[in-house]
Design a protein around this motif. Structure first.
Motif, PDB file in Angstrom:
ATOM      1  N   GLU A   1      15.058 -34.167  14.836  1.00  0.00           N
ATOM      2  CA  GLU A   1      15.017 -33.776  13.546  1.00  0.00           C
ATOM      3  C   GLU A   1      13.746 -34.575  12.971  1.00  0.00           C
ATOM      4  O   GLU A   1      12.930 -34.148  12.216  1.00  0.00           O
ATOM      5  CB  GLU A   1      16.214 -34.013  12.567  1.00  0.00           C
ATOM      6  CG  GLU A   1      17.436 -33.058  12.926  1.00  0.00           C
ATOM      7  CD  GLU A   1      16.906 -31.643  12.500  1.00  0.00           C
ATOM      8  OE1 GLU A   1      16.316 -31.276  11.516  1.00  0.00           O
ATOM      9  OE2 GLU A   1      16.983 -30.730  13.190  1.00  0.00           O
TER      10      GLU A   1
ATOM     11  N   LYS B   1      10.533 -33.185  14.252  1.00  0.00           N
ATOM     12  CA  LYS B   1      10.321 -31.786  13.469  1.00  0.00           C
ATOM     13  C   LYS B   1       9.699 -32.314  12.180  1.00  0.00           C
ATOM     14  O   LYS B   1       8.551 -31.708  11.618  1.00  0.00           O
ATOM     15  CB  LYS B   1      11.589 -31.206  13.461  1.00  0.00           C
ATOM     16  CG  LYS B   1      12.004 -30.423  14.289  1.00  0.00           C
ATOM     17  CD  LYS B   1      13.372 -29.511  14.064  1.00  0.00           C
ATOM     18  CE  LYS B   1      13.690 -28.763  15.230  1.00  0.00           C
ATOM     19  NZ  LYS B   1      14.985 -27.933  15.003  1.00  0.00           N
ATOM     20  N   LYS B   2      10.092 -33.397  11.411  1.00  0.00           N
ATOM     21  CA  LYS B   2       9.720 -33.706  10.115  1.00  0.00           C
ATOM     22  C   LYS B   2       8.230 -34.383  10.360  1.00  0.00           C
ATOM     23  O   LYS B   2       7.152 -33.948   9.533  1.00  0.00           O
ATOM     24  CB  LYS B   2      10.355 -34.746   9.396  1.00  0.00           C
ATOM     25  CG  LYS B   2      11.686 -34.270   8.873  1.00  0.00           C
ATOM     26  CD  LYS B   2      12.656 -35.210   8.358  1.00  0.00           C
ATOM     27  CE  LYS B   2      13.933 -34.686   7.833  1.00  0.00           C
ATOM     28  NZ  LYS B   2      15.009 -35.725   7.336  1.00  0.00           N
TER      29      LYS B   2
ATOM     30  N   ILE C   1       5.895 -33.909  12.708  1.00  0.00           N
ATOM     31  CA  ILE C   1       4.985 -32.542  13.285  1.00  0.00           C
ATOM     32  C   ILE C   1       4.765 -31.865  12.045  1.00  0.00           C
ATOM     33  O   ILE C   1       3.478 -31.251  11.684  1.00  0.00           O
ATOM     34  CB  ILE C   1       5.473 -31.850  14.240  1.00  0.00           C
ATOM     35  CG1 ILE C   1       5.912 -32.771  15.538  1.00  0.00           C
ATOM     36  CG2 ILE C   1       4.746 -30.787  14.881  1.00  0.00           C
ATOM     37  CD1 ILE C   1       6.552 -32.226  16.849  1.00  0.00           C
ATOM     38  N   ALA C   2       5.852 -31.417  11.424  1.00  0.00           N
ATOM     39  CA  ALA C   2       5.572 -30.496  10.099  1.00  0.00           C
ATOM     40  C   ALA C   2       4.597 -30.940   9.100  1.00  0.00           C
ATOM     41  O   ALA C   2       3.865 -30.191   8.447  1.00  0.00           O
ATOM     42  CB  ALA C   2       6.732 -30.117   9.433  1.00  0.00           C
ATOM     43  N   ASN C   3       4.408 -32.376   9.292  1.00  0.00           N
ATOM     44  CA  ASN C   3       3.585 -32.932   8.216  1.00  0.00           C
ATOM     45  C   ASN C   3       2.236 -33.271   8.631  1.00  0.00           C
ATOM     46  O   ASN C   3       1.283 -33.680   7.931  1.00  0.00           O
ATOM     47  CB  ASN C   3       4.125 -34.433   7.700  1.00  0.00           C
ATOM     48  CG  ASN C   3       5.425 -34.150   6.954  1.00  0.00           C
ATOM     49  OD1 ASN C   3       5.439 -33.495   6.156  1.00  0.00           O
ATOM     50  ND2 ASN C   3       6.212 -35.004   6.787  1.00  0.00           N
TER      51      ASN C   3
ATOM     52  N   VAL D   1      -0.981 -27.810  10.414  1.00  0.00           N
ATOM     53  CA  VAL D   1       0.283 -27.182  10.791  1.00  0.00           C
ATOM     54  C   VAL D   1       0.715 -26.539   9.786  1.00  0.00           C
ATOM     55  O   VAL D   1       1.039 -27.185   8.762  1.00  0.00           O
ATOM     56  CB  VAL D   1       1.220 -28.216  11.504  1.00  0.00           C
ATOM     57  CG1 VAL D   1       2.572 -27.530  11.831  1.00  0.00           C
ATOM     58  CG2 VAL D   1       0.675 -28.980  12.603  1.00  0.00           C
TER      59      VAL D   1
ATOM     60  N   ASP E   1       3.189 -23.977  10.371  1.00  0.00           N
ATOM     61  CA  ASP E   1       4.613 -23.592  10.559  1.00  0.00           C
ATOM     62  C   ASP E   1       5.125 -24.374  11.849  1.00  0.00           C
ATOM     63  O   ASP E   1       4.308 -24.185  12.710  1.00  0.00           O
ATOM     64  CB  ASP E   1       5.280 -22.409  10.396  1.00  0.00           C
ATOM     65  CG  ASP E   1       6.511 -21.839  10.003  1.00  0.00           C
ATOM     66  OD1 ASP E   1       7.248 -22.903  10.008  1.00  0.00           O
ATOM     67  OD2 ASP E   1       6.956 -20.931  10.590  1.00  0.00           O
ATOM     68  N   LEU E   2       6.361 -24.836  11.914  1.00  0.00           N
ATOM     69  CA  LEU E   2       6.732 -25.410  13.315  1.00  0.00           C
ATOM     70  C   LEU E   2       7.790 -24.253  13.900  1.00  0.00           C
ATOM     71  O   LEU E   2       8.834 -24.187  13.119  1.00  0.00           O
ATOM     72  CB  LEU E   2       7.651 -26.652  13.097  1.00  0.00           C
ATOM     73  CG  LEU E   2       8.204 -27.362  14.475  1.00  0.00           C
ATOM     74  CD1 LEU E   2       7.456 -27.525  15.202  1.00  0.00           C
ATOM     75  CD2 LEU E   2       8.912 -28.574  14.016  1.00  0.00           C
TER      76      LEU E   2
ATOM     77  N   VAL F   1       3.640 -24.549  17.299  1.00  0.00           N
ATOM     78  CA  VAL F   1       3.427 -24.338  15.862  1.00  0.00           C
ATOM     79  C   VAL F   1       2.204 -23.314  15.671  1.00  0.00           C
ATOM     80  O   VAL F   1       1.730 -22.709  16.500  1.00  0.00           O
ATOM     81  CB  VAL F   1       2.590 -25.950  15.302  1.00  0.00           C
ATOM     82  CG1 VAL F   1       3.784 -27.098  15.555  1.00  0.00           C
ATOM     83  CG2 VAL F   1       1.274 -26.146  16.394  1.00  0.00           C
TER      84      VAL F   1
ATOM     85  N   ILE G   1      -0.902 -34.018  16.762  1.00  0.00           N
ATOM     86  CA  ILE G   1       0.363 -34.182  16.924  1.00  0.00           C
ATOM     87  C   ILE G   1       1.002 -34.886  18.073  1.00  0.00           C
ATOM     88  O   ILE G   1       1.776 -35.687  18.025  1.00  0.00           O
ATOM     89  CB  ILE G   1       0.981 -32.547  17.382  1.00  0.00           C
ATOM     90  CG1 ILE G   1       0.683 -31.575  16.264  1.00  0.00           C
ATOM     91  CG2 ILE G   1       2.274 -32.308  17.732  1.00  0.00           C
ATOM     92  CD1 ILE G   1       0.832 -29.992  16.262  1.00  0.00           C
TER      93      ILE G   1
ATOM     94  N   HIS H   1      -1.283 -18.232  12.742  1.00  0.00           N
ATOM     95  CA  HIS H   1      -0.101 -17.851  11.734  1.00  0.00           C
ATOM     96  C   HIS H   1      -0.417 -16.360  11.097  1.00  0.00           C
ATOM     97  O   HIS H   1      -1.321 -16.327  10.622  1.00  0.00           O
ATOM     98  CB  HIS H   1      -0.261 -18.897  10.345  1.00  0.00           C
ATOM     99  CG  HIS H   1       0.733 -18.914   9.506  1.00  0.00           C
ATOM    100  ND1 HIS H   1       1.991 -19.262   9.710  1.00  0.00           N
ATOM    101  CD2 HIS H   1       0.622 -18.364   8.059  1.00  0.00           C
ATOM    102  CE1 HIS H   1       2.842 -19.088   8.587  1.00  0.00           C
ATOM    103  NE2 HIS H   1       1.944 -18.293   7.720  1.00  0.00           N
TER     104      HIS H   1
END
Length: 299
Positions: free
Chosen positions: A216, A219-220, A222-224, A228, A230-231, A249, A267, A287
């Motif tokens: 978790e 994930k946070k 990488i999402a930031n 990026v 979407d993960l 991603v 990343i 995307h």
């Protein structure tokens, strides 16, 4: 590579544990037999299993340093985990033996109380193991080694077991000999519990288990990362002290290869700041944005 340098440094902690356990187990077993203390003898047998566990850690650290080859393209980092699995079986056998002897002692109590020397030895052992614990914990924090940290926690538990042994012996000396046998029983249960914990941790690692909390967090992070959108997926597995993470991603489909590669590098750097011993494989996809016509047909 820094990882292999740390593995070699971790051997110091394993050698220190082995030497200490050999000395303490011999002293406890000899004094335990002479001083008529079942609890001290059980504690001594506990330390013999610790010798085996420390040797397993040492062997695992040695084999883990072998570089990747044709048959092991991810390296030999799981050798340490396999050695821990073998050590857990040995510890379980010794724990069951201590448990069996203690149970027989409950029905065939010894009238003689243990000598004061056995209590002094137990307290001395607790002090020695605490010093070793502090050394190995400092070493583990310095080289970021989970194996050495686990060894340090094992050292700490052995110090606590020796304190419990001393309490049991003092109880027997002051007129309650059954306490010595009960303490030996508890030591046997502690050995079995430790064996089960080591076994379970090894099985989780060998079956590609990965910490949910760490997942978790990654994930946070990488999402930031800038760029990026979407993960889509993140998978992780452990090989000894190394982690292998696969990430998928999505990014702006209009980016060129260089721009997409920069996001991939960011990343990797982000994950490695969180866990320096992590190898990241990033898969980038464009995307997808539905067109107005497609949205009209969406129910």
């Amino acid at each position: 590579m820094e990882l292999y340098t740390n593995l070699r440094a971790g051997e110091k902690g394993a050698w220190l544990s082995i030497g200490t356990y050999i000395f303490l187990s011999a002293m406890k077993l000899i004094v335990g037999y002479i001083g008529m203390s079942a609890a001290l003898k059980a504690d001594g047998l506990n330390n013999t299993t610790d010798i085996i566990a420390s040797i397993a850690v040492l062997i695992g650290l040695r084999i883990s340093q072998k570089p990747p080859d044709v048959n092991h393209q991810y390296g030999h980092l799981r050798a340490e985990t396999i050695a821990s699995l073998i050590a857990s079986f040995i510890m379980m056998v010794v724990g069951l033996q201590v448990l069996s002897t203690s149970i027989r002692g409950l029905f065939q109590p010894i009238e003689e109380s243990p000598s004061m020397l056995t209590a002094i030895v137990a307290l001395f052992s607790a002090l020695i193991m605490y010093v070793v614990y502090r050394y190995n914990l400092a070493l583990a924090n310095k080289i970021k080694s989970s194996a050495v940290r686990a060894a340090a926690y094992d050292n700490r538990s052995d110090a606590l077991v020796s304190i419990g042994t001393a309490i049991g012996i003092f109880g027997a000396i002051f007129g309650f000999p059954i306490i010595d046998t009960i303490t030996a029983l508890i030591v046997g249960l502690i050995i079995i519990k430790t064996a089960i914990e080591i076994f379970w941790e090894a099985v989780v690692t060998l079956t590609d288990g990965f910490d949910a909390e760490e997942t978790e967090t990654l994930k946070k992070l990488i999402a930031n990362v800038d760029g990026v959108i979407d993960l889509l997926d993140l998978k992780g597995r452990s090989h000894g002290n190394m982690s292998f993470v696969d990430v998928t991603v999505t990014v702006n489909p209009n980016l060129n290869v260089i721009e997409s590669h920069t996001i991939s590098d960011t990343i990797e750097a982000t994950v490695q700041r969180f866990n320096p011993h992590c190898i990241v494989l990033v898969h980038i996809e464009p995307h997808y944005i539905p067109t107005a016509v497609e949205e009209d047909y969406h129910f």
